[in-house]
Write an enzyme that holds these catalytic residues in place. Structure first.
Site, PDB file in Angstrom:
ATOM      1  N   LYS A  65       0.768  -1.127   0.154  1.00 44.59           N
ATOM      2  CA  LYS A  65       0.046  -0.153  -0.048  1.00 44.59           C
ATOM      3  C   LYS A  65       0.937   1.261  -0.104  1.00 44.59           C
ATOM      4  CE  LYS A  65      -4.211  -2.205   0.500  1.00 44.59           C
ATOM      5  NZ  LYS A  65      -5.225  -1.872  -0.305  1.00 44.59           N
ATOM      6  N   ASP A  69      -0.526  -0.328  -4.528  1.00 46.01           N
ATOM      7  CA  ASP A  69      -1.835  -0.107  -4.501  1.00 46.01           C
ATOM      8  C   ASP A  69      -1.993   1.465  -3.576  1.00 46.01           C
ATOM      9  OD1 ASP A  69      -4.733   0.305  -4.168  1.00 46.01           O
ATOM     10  OD2 ASP A  69      -4.933  -1.641  -3.239  1.00 46.01           O
ATOM     11  N   LYS A 126     -13.194  -7.581  -7.504  1.00 44.78           N
ATOM     12  CA  LYS A 126     -13.879  -7.997  -6.140  1.00 44.78           C
ATOM     13  C   LYS A 126     -15.333  -8.383  -6.297  1.00 44.78           C
ATOM     14  CE  LYS A 126     -10.620  -5.445  -3.580  1.00 44.78           C
ATOM     15  NZ  LYS A 126     -10.155  -4.105  -2.838  1.00 44.78           N
TER      16      LYS A 126
HETATM   17  O1  OSB Z   1      -7.645  -2.141  -1.978  1.00 39.11           O
HETATM   18  O2  OSB Z   1      -7.247  -4.117  -2.379  1.00 39.11           O
HETATM   19  C1  OSB Z   1      -7.630  -3.215  -1.593  1.00 39.11           C
HETATM   20  C2  OSB Z   1      -8.563  -4.455   1.878  1.00 39.11           C
HETATM   21  C3  OSB Z   1      -9.560  -3.716   2.442  1.00 39.11           C
HETATM   22  C4  OSB Z   1     -10.109  -2.921   1.319  1.00 39.11           C
HETATM   23  C5  OSB Z   1      -9.405  -2.822   0.158  1.00 39.11           C
HETATM   24  C6  OSB Z   1      -8.137  -3.442  -0.277  1.00 39.11           C
HETATM   25  C7  OSB Z   1      -7.919  -4.447   0.701  1.00 39.11           C
HETATM   26  C8  OSB Z   1      -6.493  -5.146   0.663  1.00 39.11           C
HETATM   27  C9  OSB Z   1      -6.761  -6.398   1.199  1.00 39.11           C
HETATM   28  O3  OSB Z   1      -5.680  -4.790  -0.218  1.00 39.11           O
HETATM   29  C10 OSB Z   1      -6.440  -7.768   0.326  1.00 39.11           C
HETATM   30  C11 OSB Z   1      -6.551  -8.785   0.858  1.00 39.11           C
HETATM   31  O4  OSB Z   1      -7.840  -9.242   1.296  1.00 39.11           O
HETATM   32  O5  OSB Z   1      -5.765  -9.555   1.211  1.00 39.11           O
HETATM   33 MG    MG Z   2      -7.049  -2.117  -3.888  1.00 38.29          MG
END
Ligand code: OSB
Ligand code: MG
Length: 368
Positions: free
Chosen positions: A163, A188, A262
């Site tokens: 992140k 990300d 997702k």
């Molecule tokens: O942006 O991908 C994202 C978790 C909560 C909300 C948004 C995100 C995420 C993650 C977690 O990056 C990824 C996972 O579940 O392993």
């Molecule tokens: Mg993401």
């Protein structure tokens, strides 16, 4: 199929370690779990909104509200002949895709179990194993980050995602590249930048990232198309994609080269498969994103990621990476960066009902 009763609960799970993103820092995961009783069987499903409106506008409370007051009355005791039927019955509800995805998942769990087929195969999945990567939060200092990446690689994850946010972007990427020159790496941003940051974002090009996920506005597609033209690094859209129409727009505008699917964000497995098919026709690779779901939601992700155009590693990790204790145990085992797709009928896992009860916040809502 007829749904006869829905039990709704707010569930609280405790993270193994705090997780920080550009939208906040979390030590617990609050989620919504449904138990659906139908004439053809009983199942569990998850509607994995976050506790607050940080990632989408949905929250734990709006999800409970929308399911209780709008989704349940539209479905309970009605004949549902197909998944199209279910989505048609919910089409009057604008948005609230995560809430809708809870019932879409339940439908598939019930119908695949009844057909005696695994959820993965029922959806058209072809893989026996899926490749997975890890999503590493904002660690705050470079030593901790490098240690975390080292740990993840020893755990055999196939790619590293970190992140980023302004002030935590170039340095961590440079540092990872110094220590692990060839590791498949991506970032990300969760919408932390604007087009004013193009100079900085272009500097990421030289680190050969697999992609940059959602650098700009959470509901933007147009600015991403302007940015993609200026970057070598492929853009992957996450937050901006809620429907097949959004994907068509993104492809038409050239706003990205990769899509993160997702299933909860797009309203369930049915639209997720449609998006998969559309991207496949356009030669655009997809991968299965995660939301720190409980293992109930992750089971859907595993099944979805077994479809053929999911060619990049998924954000799905074993439970112990996420939670002290999870709702399915034992859940997933990671071996050589892969997770085995269950072959048993339906979801293919048993829910730990004692722990589900323990983890429930407040009363179970029974919708008759
Ligand atoms: O942006 O991908 C994202 C978790 C909560 C909300 C948004 C995100 C995420 C993650 C977690 O990056 C990824 C996972 O579940 O392993
Ligand atoms: Mg993401």
């Amino acid at each position: 199929m007829k749904i006869e009763q829905i039990e709704l609960r707010h569930v609280r799970l405790v993270h193994t370690s705090p997780f920080e993103t550009s939208f906040g820092r979390f030590t617990e995961r609050h989620t919504v779990i449904l138990k659906v009783h139908a004439d053809i069987g009983t199942c569990y499903a998850e509607a994995p909104s976050l506790i607050g409106p940080y990632y989408t506008y949905e929250t734990t409370q709006t999800t409970l509200h929308i399911i209780q007051d709008f989704i349940a009355p539209a479905l309970l005791h009605h004949e549902i002949d197909s998944i199209m039927d279910l989505h048609k019955a919910l089409a009057f509800i604008r948005g609230h895709n995560i809430a809708k995805s809870g019932l879409d998942s339940a439908y598939y769990h019930l119908i695949s179990a009844q057909a005696g087929r695994s959820l993965a195969r029922y959806l058209g999945g072809t893989r026996d194993y899926i490749d997975v990567g890890i999503s590493i939060g904002i660690e705050g200092n470079l030593d901790a980050l490098i240690e975390r990446v080292d740990w993840a690689l020893r755990k055999t994850f196939k790619r590293i995602k970190i992140k980023i946010k302004p002030g935590w972007d170039l340095e961590p990427v440079r540092s990872i590249r110094q220590h692990f020159a060839d590791v498949p790496l991506m970032v990300d941003a969760n919408s932390a930048y604007t087009l004013d940051d193009v100079r900085m974002l272009k500097k990421l090009d030289k680190y050969e990232l697999m992609m940059i996920e959602q650098p700009l506005g959470y509901d933007d597609i147009f600015d991403h198309s302007k940015l993609q033209r200026q970057l070598d690094t492929p853009i992957c859209l996450d937050e901006s994609i809620h429907s097949v129409a959004d994907v068509q727009e993104a492809i038409g505008l050239g706003a990205c080269k990769i899509i993160n699917i997702k299933l909860s964000r797009v309203g369930g497995l049915f639209p997720a498969v449609q998006i998969h098919d559309l991207c496949q026709r356009h030669g655009m690779p997809v991968w299965c994103g995660g939301m720190f779901e409980s293992a109930i939601g992750k089971a859907d992700c595993v099944a979805l990621a077994s479809l053929p155009n999911f060619t990049l590693p998924a954000d799905i990790a074993p439970s112990d990476r996420y939670f002290i204790r999870d709702l399915i145990s034992p859940f997933i085992v990671l071996e050589d960066g892969q997770i085995k797709v269950p072959t048993a009928p339906g979801i293919g896992f048993d829910v730990d009902e004692n722990f589900l009860q323990e983890a429930t916040v407040g009363d179970v809502l029974v919708l008759p």
